[in-house]
Design an enzyme around this catalytic site. Structure first.
Site, short mmCIF file in Angstrom:
data_model
loop_
_atom_site.label_atom_id
_atom_site.label_comp_id
_atom_site.label_asym_id
_atom_site.label_seq_id
_atom_site.Cartn_x
_atom_site.Cartn_y
_atom_site.Cartn_z
N ASP A 42 0.82 -1.21 0.00
CA ASP A 42 0.00 0.00 0.00
C ASP A 42 0.86 1.27 0.00
OD1 ASP A 42 -1.95 -1.87 0.32
OD2 ASP A 42 -2.87 -0.95 2.08
N HIS A 92 -6.17 3.06 -3.84
CA HIS A 92 -6.02 3.33 -2.40
C HIS A 92 -6.37 4.79 -2.12
CE1 HIS A 92 -4.80 2.14 1.56
NE2 HIS A 92 -3.66 2.82 1.60
N HIS A 140 -5.12 9.75 0.78
CA HIS A 140 -4.96 9.00 2.03
C HIS A 140 -5.32 9.80 3.27
CE1 HIS A 140 -3.20 5.88 4.67
NE2 HIS A 140 -3.12 5.11 3.59
N HIS A 144 3.64 -2.32 3.13
CA HIS A 144 3.67 -0.97 2.57
C HIS A 144 4.95 -0.74 1.76
CE1 HIS A 144 0.65 -0.66 5.72
NE2 HIS A 144 0.15 0.35 5.04
ZN LIG Z 1 -2.48 3.15 3.26
#
Ligand SMILES: [Zn+2]
Length: 481
Positions: free
Chosen positions: A76, A126, A130, A227
């Site tokens: 991510d 995503h 964010h 990540h």
């Molecule tokens: Zn994230």
């Protein structure tokens, strides 16, 4: 249903907020059909009341469980400077994964996003920036960010992901409305089954990350959260060990596909206060349904009205089918961007070192539609801006695609196509030629094994790739795959 040209859909998305009021009335009918609620106004009211009470709608979709234990590695918050290192490791280990990218990061590093696709990994959405406060205060913001990121990815990589991962996960962030709108728009939401905790607190070392993953749980299908955003150097260091762990446990590695059953946390106690009115519900649902058309052609069951009619097999077709059963791999997986099309031995043909696959599922997985014209014995493919006619009678393929005004002759090209074959009502076409003539690109394929599974990776551009690229293959237009 005819696929709406995508360029038009993009305009629609951008103007959807203004046209929503008009569309609302129109879509009320669609809502009651799609949601499976009782017809009429009451059904919708009941649905609204249910969602408002926090109770989620059950999904009607069927997913295909993995045949053997499978791990889906997910990364991510990228792409960042670290992403190429992650990609190098995955390439070296011959492992496919899924990257839930941020639109903002893709704008900064479009080439890395492209490489993710070219290396055969799946892309997920995503959101754009964010920022929890923005994303979870109002679904409209979440939706706009998903659209913005989808558009950026479509432009840079040719892929519009159907997978979404909620920043921070869905727990406490999504409510029943978020799940419902996104589901109705055709998205799949994935949380995870193992959190590597590489973003749980600062200073996690590679060793700690590995030890966290090592604890499992190890079900038949595992989704690992990691990540590749900047600052996650320790994740990169831990990655080879994590891959080894799953290899030792006998797991297969795969990218997410829409057939993978989503893992979703229960909604939990909401961290955010939102006001949902009946009016906003109607308009958001209208936008979701409008959006759904982008994928509609993929969801169509094998055609009813326009199905390739079952015809008595010609002797050539029978000989062809028999030849197809001998030699070659047992299975063929065609990875088309986000999607994987899996064929068993009976479902594809392997002849002269070339794969022939059924036209309809291939085009459907690419996002196009196929109609069979019995009279002309021609399959008409609509794929984005491209129209292609597989003319069985003439054994030729005519491809029409947008061409510059000054070059009218370039608009339609005719290719001899003796390799196509109708057998038991299914039209088989050469895989590589079909992909390339429709503007997509075969990225890699293993050397065909005598047995086992052949993996073919392709980048798909939705029928909007400009320019003719068949020239690259002119020397031997029917080269293998
Ligand atoms: Zn994230």
């Amino acid at each position: 249903m005819k696929r709406r040209p995508q360029a038009y859909s993009f305009r629609m998305i951008s103007t959807v907020w203004t046209s929503m009021l008009c569309l609302t009335i129109l879509w009320l009918t669609v809502l009651t059909n799609t949601a499976g609620a009782a017809p009429g106004h009451e059904g919708e009211e009941a649905l609204f009341t249910q969602l408002k009470s926090g109770k989620r709608m059950a999904t009607e979709k069927n997913y295909t469980p993995a045949e053997k234990p499978t791990v889906y590695l997910t990364f991510d918050d990228g792409p960042s400077k670290l992403t190429p290192k992650v990609l190098d490791i995955l390439r070296k280990e011959d492992v496919r994964a899924t990257f839930f990218v941020l639109g903002e990061q893709v704008q900064e590093r479009p080439n890395i996003a492209k490489r993710i696709v070219e290396d055969g990994h799946a892309l997920g959405n995503h959101t754009y920036n964010h920022v929890y406060q923005e994303l979870y205060s109002d679904f409209r913001v979440f939706w706009e960010q998903v659209q913005k990121t989808g558009n950026i990815l479509q432009e840079t990589t040719g892929v519009r992901p159907r997978f979404i991962r909620a920043p921070g996960g869905t727990y406490g962030n999504f409510d029943a409305f978020y799940f419902y709108y996104l589901g109705q728009a055709g998205y799949e939401i994935y949380d995870w089954t193992i959190d590597s905790e590489d973003a749980r607190r600062p200073g996690m070392t590679a060793d700690q990350i590995f030890r966290t993953v090592e604890k499992g749980p190890f079900g038949n299908e595992v989704i690992v959260l990691m990540h590749d955003g900047s600052g996650h150097d320790e994740t990169v260091k831990a990655l080879p060990r994590i891959i080894r762990l799953f290899k030792e446990k006998g797991y297969a590695f795969a990218s997410l596909t829409p057939e993978v059953k989503p893992v979703q946390f229960s909604s939990g106690k909401p961290k955010w206060s939102r006001t949902e009115t009946r009016e906003s519900f109607d308009s958001l649902l209208a936008a979701a349904h409008e959006h759904r058309e982008l994928w509609t052609s993929e969801d169509l069951p094998p055609g009813k009205d326009n199905a390739l009619k079952a015809l008595p097999s010609s002797s050539a077709a029978i000989a062809y089918a028999e030849a197809g059963q001998r030699g070659g791999p047992d299975r063929l997986n065609v990875h088309l961007g986000d999607r994987t099309l899996a064929f068993t031995k009976e479902q594809f043909r392997f002849r002269d070192d070339s794969y022939r696959v059924p036209l309809r599922p291939l085009i459907a997985a690419m996002g196009g539609t196929v109609e069979w014209n019995e009279e002309r014995r021609t399959a008409v493919v609509r794929y984005g801006a491209i129209m292609a006619e597989y003319d069985l009678a003439r054994q030729e393929l005519r491809v029409r695609r947008p061409a510059p005004e000054w070059d009218a002759e370039a608009k339609t090209r005719i290719h001899p196509f003796p390799e196509m074959e109708l057998a038991n009502g299914t039209l088989y076409v050469p895989l590589r030629q079909t992909l390339e003539l429709l503007g997509d690109r075969v990225l890699s394929s293993d050397v065909p094994y005598e047995r086992g599974t052949e993996e073919v990776q392709a980048a798909v551009y939705g029928g909007y790739r400009t320019g003719w690229i068949f020239e690259t293959n002119r020397r031997n237009p029917f080269a293998q795959v």
